[in-house]
Design an enzyme around this catalytic site. Structure first.
Site, PDB file in Angstrom:
ATOM      1  CG  HIS A  10      37.563  42.431  41.932  1.00  0.00           C
ATOM      2  ND1 HIS A  10      37.004  43.019  40.821  1.00  0.00           N
ATOM      3  CD2 HIS A  10      38.446  43.335  42.430  1.00  0.00           C
ATOM      4  CE1 HIS A  10      37.541  44.208  40.640  1.00  0.00           C
ATOM      5  NE2 HIS A  10      38.417  44.431  41.601  1.00  0.00           N
ATOM      6  CG  HIS A  36      33.727  50.330  40.970  1.00  0.00           C
ATOM      7  ND1 HIS A  36      33.904  49.940  39.674  1.00  0.00           N
ATOM      8  CD2 HIS A  36      34.960  50.357  41.518  1.00  0.00           C
ATOM      9  CE1 HIS A  36      35.182  49.734  39.435  1.00  0.00           C
ATOM     10  NE2 HIS A  36      35.845  49.980  40.548  1.00  0.00           N
TER      11      HIS A  36
END
Length: 561
Positions: free
Chosen positions: A124, A170
């Site tokens: 992830h 991110h």
């Protein structure tokens, strides 16, 4: 190591005798049974390997190799001319050459079924070097993941600051970006160093059509012939891992506007705030009981707009403007239809796809939609990802996902006979029983300062052993606490009936009892029961982060009865 002194006050000290590691009585008895006149020959050791260690294919050459490897330890005066004495036998059992799992694992499952029949080692936000908010993005954690055998790499792709190239970062945080091309080159170089089975790149796309076209060119030129592209728009059934060896697969949704995705993500994160600590310690809580999830309230509204915010199908203009060459790259389509989770889990006989749920969404869903989830995963792929509040990059309990067939959480063998749907909450008869004996432990004396566990005396260790799996199998048991001992000898036996051994993990922990504060952590490991080697084994322990201690280990006996 003979005596150890602890200061109790300015004028008083306590002195403790530190014993050397000694073979437990059970090991001495075993040596007597498989030796003659105090010597274990090659023939004796060969018989021990077959009868006790259950290594049916062991040869006399294997037994001789064990003896030869021990003879290289010339500083140990422990050998007879014709074989091993008791001390040498004990050194073998408690040494690195006698692990609980195969040191060189080989694939022994049938790998010709569709990919949806297997659990897949999944990462992830694979590009982050640390926390989810302000750590650097880099190809280094991607390389490390691939070297460990991870088969699913996630990349969040965004326009760079000049809007003329593509970065990985991110979004909505202060993480420093890394160029997509650098990540792709590293993936190509390291994809198959640990395994020949396919690597899936899941893309979370926040790009304009012109940058999608740039990504398509980048991916095609970088990966070349190892890139798998389907012959049709949508796959009717996933290919097998065997047929996809040394291929890289792209999985993403048809793109949509970033703002819409951002709004959905904020909605999810707001709903999750205050629902528990994101920094739960390793082994800090017991595995949740799936039976308690049966009573969870599950409304349609819990899932509208919340089932993977980046995968909802959309009819907005960005869909029509997307780059066609980019769409052709997508082998595994991600996304969900409009509506609640019930609609998402409908199985289409004419195409397969990938669906994503957060850990919280899965926990909320299994009580009402458990059978639908299992049925969905028989043909399609389900990915479970950490909830948004885990900003420290902590992990979650994967067992709920595993037991409902979510492939992109861990390993899997699934689907039932006669079109039956496996229900992890149903109590089934035990298929086998695992008998575990915890003999002793050692190594803390070398790996920790002598006052690490207790400032005034040697540690008081106890062990916890149990099963993590389906609810009927999940249990933890505990040994007695041994006071003031760096080399505890518990010699305790436990039995674990297993109704679904394929999903069972053997949890092993050591703690140090503290009367006034929380017990200290002394090591842990987790072993898949299906891969466990029977017999007497040396079990190395790891720290909270999963790093193996240099010396800490347990001597244990595993037997299926």
């Amino acid at each position: 190591m003979s005596k150890q002194t602890y200061r109790v006050c300015f004028c008083f000290r306590r002195r403790f005798h530190v014993a050397a590691s000694e073979a437990p009585d059970a090991v001495k008895s075993m040596f007597d049974q498989y030796s003659e006149n105090g010597t274990m020959t090659v023939d004796h050791l060969h018989r021990f390997l077959i009868e006790v260690q259950k290594e049916d294919k062991a040869s006399k050459e294997d037994a001789q190799a064990i003896i030869d490897s021990l003879r290289e330890l010339k500083h140990l005066n422990i050998f007879q001319r014709r074989g091993l004495n008791l001390e040498a036998f004990f050194k073998y059992l408690f040494g690195d050459i006698n692990p609980p799992l195969s040191p060189t694992p080989v694939v022994h499952h049938d790998m010709t079924a569709p990919v949806s029949h297997y659990f897949i080692y999944t990462g992830h936000n694979s590009y982050l070097t640390g926390n989810q908010l302000n750590s650097d993005c880099s190809d280094v954690p991607i390389i490390r993941a691939l070297q460990k055998g991870v088969r699913v790499i996630e990349l969040d792709i965004w326009p760079n600051s000049k809007k003329d190239n593509v970065d990985v970062l991110h979004g909505g945080t202060m993480t420093a970006p890394v160029e997509l091309i650098k990540c792709l080159r590293s993936i190509k170089e390291y994809a198959f160093v640990a395994s020949e089975y396919p690597v899936v790149i899941t893309l979370e796309d926040h790009l304009t059509p012109d940058l999608q076209a740039k990504v398509a060119e980048m991916v095609t030129q970088t990966l070349g012939e190892i890139l798998f592209t389907p012959g049709s728009e949508c796959l009717k059934e996933f290919p097998s891992p065997e047929s996809l060896k040394r291929r890289i697969i792209i999985s993403t949704k048809p793109p949509k506007e970033y703002l819409e995705a951002k709004e959905e993500k904020e909605k999810e994160n707001d709903s999750q705030r205050g629902k528990g600590s994101a920094d739960e310690e390793a082994w800090g809580k017991e595995v949740p009981n799936l039976k308690s999830l049966n009573n969870s309230a599950c409304d349609k509204d819990d899932f509208d707009g919340g089932v993977d915010n980046d995968e909802e199908d959309s009819d907005d203009k960005s869909q029509h403007n997307e780059a066609p060459e980019y769409r052709k790259l997508i082998a595994i389509h991600a996304g969900k239809p409009k509506g609640g989770l019930k609609e998402c889990l409908k199985v289409d006989p004419d195409k397969v796809r990938r669906l994503s749920l957060s850990e919280q969404q899965l926990e909320n869903a299994v009580g009402t939609y458990g059978n639908d989830i299992v049925r969905f995963t028989q043909r399609n792929l389900l990915r479970i990802y950490p909830k948004g509040i885990r900003v420290d990059s902590s992990n979650y309990n994967p067992l709920i996902g595993w037991s409902h067939g979510a492939q992109m959480v861990a390993f899997n063998m699934q689907t039932g006979p006669h079109n039956e749907v496996f229900d992890p909450k149903v109590k089934l008869p035990a298929k086998k029983t695992l008998k575990v004996t915890v003999y002793m432990g050692e190594g803390w004396y070398y790996d920790f300062p002598h006052t690490h566990f207790d400032a005034y005396s040697p540690p008081d260790f106890y062990a916890r052993v149990g099963i993590a799996g389906v609810p009927a199998d999940t249990v933890m048991k505990k040994t007695k606490t041994l006071e003031d001992n760096w080399i505890p000898s518990w010699n305790e036996e436990f039995e674990f009936p297993l109704s679904v051994p394929e999903l069972a993990l053997l949890r092993i922990e050591v703690h140090e009892y503290d009367m006034s504060e929380k017990d200290d952590f002394g090591g842990q490991t987790c072993l898949p029961v299906s891969e466990l080697k029977q017999g007497i084994r040396a079990v190395p322990l790891h720290d909270r982060k999963g790093e193996r201690y240099k010396s800490v280990k347990l001597l244990m006996h595993f037997e299926f009865i």
